[in-house]
Write an enzyme that holds these catalytic residues in place. Structure first.
Site, PDB file in Angstrom:
ATOM      1  N   GLY A 151       1.391 -56.711 -31.904  1.00  0.00           N
ATOM      2  CA  GLY A 151       2.426 -57.732 -32.112  1.00  0.00           C
ATOM      3  C   GLY A 151       2.985 -57.708 -33.522  1.00  0.00           C
ATOM      4  O   GLY A 151       4.190 -57.860 -33.736  1.00  0.00           O
ATOM      5  N   CYS A 152       2.119 -57.506 -34.488  1.00  0.00           N
ATOM      6  CA  CYS A 152       2.554 -57.502 -35.895  1.00  0.00           C
ATOM      7  C   CYS A 152       3.427 -56.282 -36.180  1.00  0.00           C
ATOM      8  O   CYS A 152       4.369 -56.359 -36.971  1.00  0.00           O
ATOM      9  CB  CYS A 152       1.348 -57.543 -36.824  1.00  0.00           C
ATOM     10  SG  CYS A 152       0.391 -59.074 -36.616  1.00  0.00           S
ATOM     11  N   THR A 153       3.125 -55.167 -35.535  1.00  0.00           N
ATOM     12  CA  THR A 153       3.943 -53.968 -35.708  1.00  0.00           C
ATOM     13  C   THR A 153       5.319 -54.183 -35.086  1.00  0.00           C
ATOM     14  O   THR A 153       6.337 -53.847 -35.701  1.00  0.00           O
ATOM     15  CB  THR A 153       3.238 -52.741 -35.079  1.00  0.00           C
ATOM     16  OG1 THR A 153       1.989 -52.555 -35.757  1.00  0.00           O
ATOM     17  CG2 THR A 153       4.095 -51.495 -35.192  1.00  0.00           C
TER      18      THR A 153
END
Length: 165
Positions: free
Chosen positions: A53-55
């Site tokens: 998700g952070c990527t």
């Protein structure tokens, strides 16, 4: 929301943190929010470098960076990861904006995004994905709590335009 929760239309809590990235923003290995007065700032908190998700979220800001820069917007990503982790994450995905290291979660606490989370029934403290749009005077104009990473940068761009920042 509690009385202590950070809210729109209040001054953004100031901070200085270690950082990697754009030398026009990162000075002596740090970013001081107060030095960015006169610029529109997107401060986005995320849980962990190089996770799915952070990527997705970081890459959406990367892909929108040219449009954001045209509007004079400075993007700052912030997590509890250390500077070395940020450097690897930024290089791996070609992130053109600074990543700030809040290893003690002090800034996350000041912005009320350090919360109790739960995974597989286990409770722990962690950074909640949230974004703050800060105007040229240092006032928080919009808050996105519990951000969904897909297409988030476009939501931020739309808000910059709608608020005529």
């Amino acid at each position: 929301m509690s009385d202590t929760a950070i809210q729109e239309q209040q001054l953004a809590p100031d901070f200085t943190l270690p950082a990697v990235g754009d030398e026009s923003v990162v000075r002596d290995g740090q970013v001081h929010l107060g030095d960015l007065k006169g610029k529109i700032v997107v401060l986005y908190f995320y849980p962990k470098d190089d996770t799915p998700g952070c990527t997705v979220e970081a890459c959406s800001f990367r892909d929108a960076n040219h449009l954001l820069q045209q509007r004079g917007v400075v993007v700052l990503g912030i997590s509890k990861d250390n500077v070395k982790s940020h450097q690897k994450f930024a290089e791996k995905f070609g992130l053109p904006f600074p990543l700030l290291s809040d290893t003690e979660a002090q800034v996350a606490q000041n912005y009320d995004v350090y919360k109790e989370k739960s995974m597989y029934g286990k409770k722990y403290m962690g950074v909640e994905r949230a974004t703050f749009l800060i105007d040229k005077e240092g006032v928080i104009r919009k808050i996105w709590p519990k951000v969904k990473p897909d297409n988030h940068a476009n939501e931020v761009l739309e808000a910059v335009e709608a608020l005529q920042l």
